[in-house]
Design an enzyme around this catalytic site. Structure first.
Site, PDB file in Angstrom:
ATOM      1  N   GLU A   1      -6.457   3.966  -5.974  1.00 48.82           N
ATOM      2  CA  GLU A   1      -7.714   4.233  -5.273  1.00 48.82           C
ATOM      3  C   GLU A   1      -8.232   5.577  -5.768  1.00 48.82           C
ATOM      4  OE1 GLU A   1      -9.555   4.749  -0.761  1.00 48.82           O
ATOM      5  OE2 GLU A   1      -7.613   5.580  -1.279  1.00 48.82           O
TER       6      GLU A   1
ATOM      7  N   ASP B   1      -2.842   4.721  -2.600  1.00 48.99           N
ATOM      8  CA  ASP B   1      -3.836   5.359  -1.742  1.00 48.99           C
ATOM      9  C   ASP B   1      -4.244   6.748  -2.269  1.00 48.99           C
ATOM     10  OD1 ASP B   1      -5.054   5.113   1.047  1.00 48.99           O
ATOM     11  OD2 ASP B   1      -4.047   7.041   1.246  1.00 48.99           O
TER      12      ASP B   1
ATOM     13  N   HIS C   1     -11.150  -2.233   3.886  1.00 47.25           N
ATOM     14  CA  HIS C   1     -10.994  -1.752   5.270  1.00 47.25           C
ATOM     15  C   HIS C   1     -11.688  -0.412   5.530  1.00 47.25           C
ATOM     16  CE1 HIS C   1      -8.172   0.454   2.926  1.00 47.25           C
ATOM     17  NE2 HIS C   1      -7.915   1.257   3.939  1.00 47.25           N
ATOM     18  N   ASP C   2     -12.206   0.223   4.483  1.00 44.14           N
ATOM     19  CA  ASP C   2     -12.911   1.496   4.661  1.00 44.14           C
ATOM     20  C   ASP C   2     -14.422   1.338   4.531  1.00 44.14           C
ATOM     21  OD1 ASP C   2     -10.519   2.985   4.835  1.00 44.14           O
ATOM     22  OD2 ASP C   2     -10.421   3.218   2.653  1.00 44.14           O
TER      23      ASP C   2
ATOM     24  N   ASP D   1       0.865  -1.175   0.000  1.00 48.92           N
ATOM     25  CA  ASP D   1       0.000   0.000   0.000  1.00 48.92           C
ATOM     26  C   ASP D   1       0.905   1.228   0.000  1.00 48.92           C
ATOM     27  OD1 ASP D   1      -2.261   1.660   0.349  1.00 48.92           O
ATOM     28  OD2 ASP D   1      -3.223   0.130   1.593  1.00 48.92           O
TER      29      ASP D   1
END
Ligand code: GLC
Ligand code: CA
Length: 542
Positions: free
Chosen positions: A242, A200, A316-317, A99
């Site tokens: 993302e 990210d 995870h969000d 990430d």
């Protein structure tokens, strides 16, 4: 047959390291814990592991605030553990996707520590600073985590920009020195033999904050092409950006192979089907199945050969998909299998978020004291001040808060579900006696084996990788589509509701590929679908 990049037929599994497996009893998942579970992941069949950030971080945003990109967070282990993980994963044909959080750093990163000292510090221009307007911030930009995006810093009497928490100052990508440092760091990781990057909030790096442009800024794609050229373009790796605001047209800019940017991006349009339009994610409405069908079909057909889709239900969000688009309780596994079959037979690269493959559901809380996530806590403070009741705020957190999906992985029915021998950093508030990996492995008809079968299908069958996609007309809550490739047609039908429904097959079935039903009532074109029934069948040739 078309020549695939390895990531076009692979399935990616996302690990949230803090919550996967603790190895030393401190209640925090770690790298040795992940290594000890690689055989489990290999059995599932995944070929890539995306690790949420494992770098040194003060954990204001659980690792998405990095203070040293070349060091491992001590709670997670050491660089030696990381190197071992890369090697051990490779032995099992699994590549590691790191990430990469380069829109911002932690305020504890040495660059920011230096930058805040004085206006003429050489690192000052690594970040974005501005004078206020009288007593007010430079402008009214707001942070994703609530409140102003500008933080005043008394020592130099200026504000710095932070699109996330105030401990996550935004980097200034206009500064060529910043870009050189980041590319250097990326090459450091690539040299270790990783399999790629998840980037990210990467659509924010071209921002023009003084014109209030944050996503899709004018220089964004120029930076990404430069990044590709200077770093991963030289390797056989996958990259996924993302990109919250992406439309299919924007996604083509990132993922058209001719443009040399990314392999693919995550799109989040699908994630708005239960949100009041124009409002925040906390403002929910009932899940609109026809809208979901239209959005997914649009992405499937528009990208064509000029891009590549990523396929995911949760991360995870986001809340867990069974709690969100399926049903908890008696239909938990049934609806989870339905959602898996529906998504995994589309065109693109599927992602599985840890625990999805055993049908985990949302973690629930009864008070703010049980909440760890900064986004939820900031929202609660803001909305309570605006007059919402505590009950309303908790309902929002239990439905959409990020801790819903961040609770520890449920390995078995022992103490703390086998996650830790100590006290977990985030409590286990789920029925781990019923939902756990050991149980799923022991039951031949568990959701785990549906995922395993879907993964194997994609690896073995070019139709799943390359077939054309066509949405079929159906009842509102039934999602039906065909994939066709070299004269063969696969039909997928899923009933996304708690009501029975009927679907009429276009022609007879040649064979059943996968289903969560006990029988197909074959020899009949009219299919009676029970709640969350799903099936994939090869149709007889026309
Ligand atoms: C991304 C991450 C999220 C994080 C944010 C800021 O959206 O997925 O977890 O809080 O970026 O880095
Ligand atoms: Ca630990």
């Amino acid at each position: 047959m078309k020549q695939a990049h390895w990531w076009q037929s692979a399935i990616v599994y996302q690990i949230y390291p803090r919550s996967f497996q603790d190895s030393n009893g401190d209640g925090i998942g770690d790298l040795p814990g992940i290594i000890s579970r690689l055989d489990y992941l290999a059995e599932l069949g995944i070929e890539a592991l995306w690790l949420s950030p494992v770098y040194a971080s003060p954990n204001d945003d659980n690792g998405y605030d990095i203070s040293d990109y070349r060091a491992i967070m001590p709670e997670f282990g050491t660089m030696a553990d990381m190197d071992k993980l890369i090697v051990e994963a490779k032995k099992r044909n699994i590549r590691l996707i790191m990430d990469l959080v380069v829109n911002h750093t932690s305020d504890e990163h040495p660059w920011f520590q230096a930058a805040q000292k004085s206006k003429d510090n050489p690192y000052r221009d690594y970040y974005i600073w501005a004078d206020g307007q009288g007593d007010l911030p430079p402008n009214d930009l707001t942070s994703v985590f609530s409140g102003s995006a500008w933080e005043y810093q008394a020592a130099t009497e200026q504000y710095y920009l932070h699109m996330f928490s105030k401990k996550q100052p935004d980097l200034n990508w206009k500064n060529p020195q910043v870009r050189v440092e980041i590319y250097d760091m990326m090459n450091f990781w690539l040299a270790k033999g990783i399999g790629g990057f998840r980037l990210d909030v990467i659509d924010q790096i071209g921002k023009e904050p003084f014109r209030k442009i944050i996503n899709n800024g004018p220089q964004l794609h120029a930076y990404l092409q430069e990044m590709n050229r200077e770093t991963f373009g030289k390797y056989d790796v996958m990259t996924v950006g993302e990109t919250w605001g992406a439309t299919p047209e924007i996604a083509k800019l990132y993922s058209n192979p001719k443009r040399h940017e990314f392999s693919m991006v995550f799109q989040f349009e699908t994630m708005e089907v239960d949100q009041v339009p124009g409002k925040e994610k906390w403002d929910s409405r009932p899940f609109d199945v026809p809208q979901l069908k239209n959005i997914l079909a649009k992405w499937q057909t528009t990208l064509g050969d000029e891009g590549w889709n990523s396929l995911f239900w949760n991360n995870h969000d986001l809340p867990r998909v069974i709690s969100r688009f399926g049903a908890e309780g008696i239909l938990r596994e049934k609806s989870g299998k339905c959602l898996a079959i529906l998504l995994h037979l589309m065109k693109g690269t599927p992602y599985i978020y840890q625990g999805e493959e055993i049908g985990m559901v949302n973690r629930q809380v009864n008070s703010l004291a049980e909440v760890a996530d900064i986004e939820s806590l900031n929202m609660a403070q803001e909305r309570l001040a605006r007059g919402f009741t505590m009950a309303e705020v908790l309902a929002m957190i239990n439905r959409m808060g990020r801790d819903t999906a961040r609770s520890p992985f449920l390995w078995n029915d022992q103490l703390q579900a086998g996650f830790t021998t100590g006290t977990p950093w985030l409590s286990i508030t789920q029925d781990y006696l019923t939902i756990n990996a050991q149980r799923a492995l022991e039951q031949p008809d568990s959701i785990f084996y549906t995922y395993q079968q879907l993964i194997a299908l994609r690896k073995a069958w070019p139709l799943v990788v390359w077939g054309d996609f066509t949405l079929l007309a159906s009842a509102p809550n039934v999602f039906a589509y065909e994939r066709s490739y070299q004269g063969e047609t696969l039909l997928i039908v899923a009933n996304l509701s708690k009501e029975a429904a009927v679907f009429t097959l276009p022609r007879a079935v040649e064979r059943v590929v996968i289903t969560n039903r006990s029988a197909l009532n074959d020899h009949q074109l009219e299919l009676h679908l029970a709640p969350y029934d799903a099936l994939a069948v090869v149709l007889e040739p026309v």
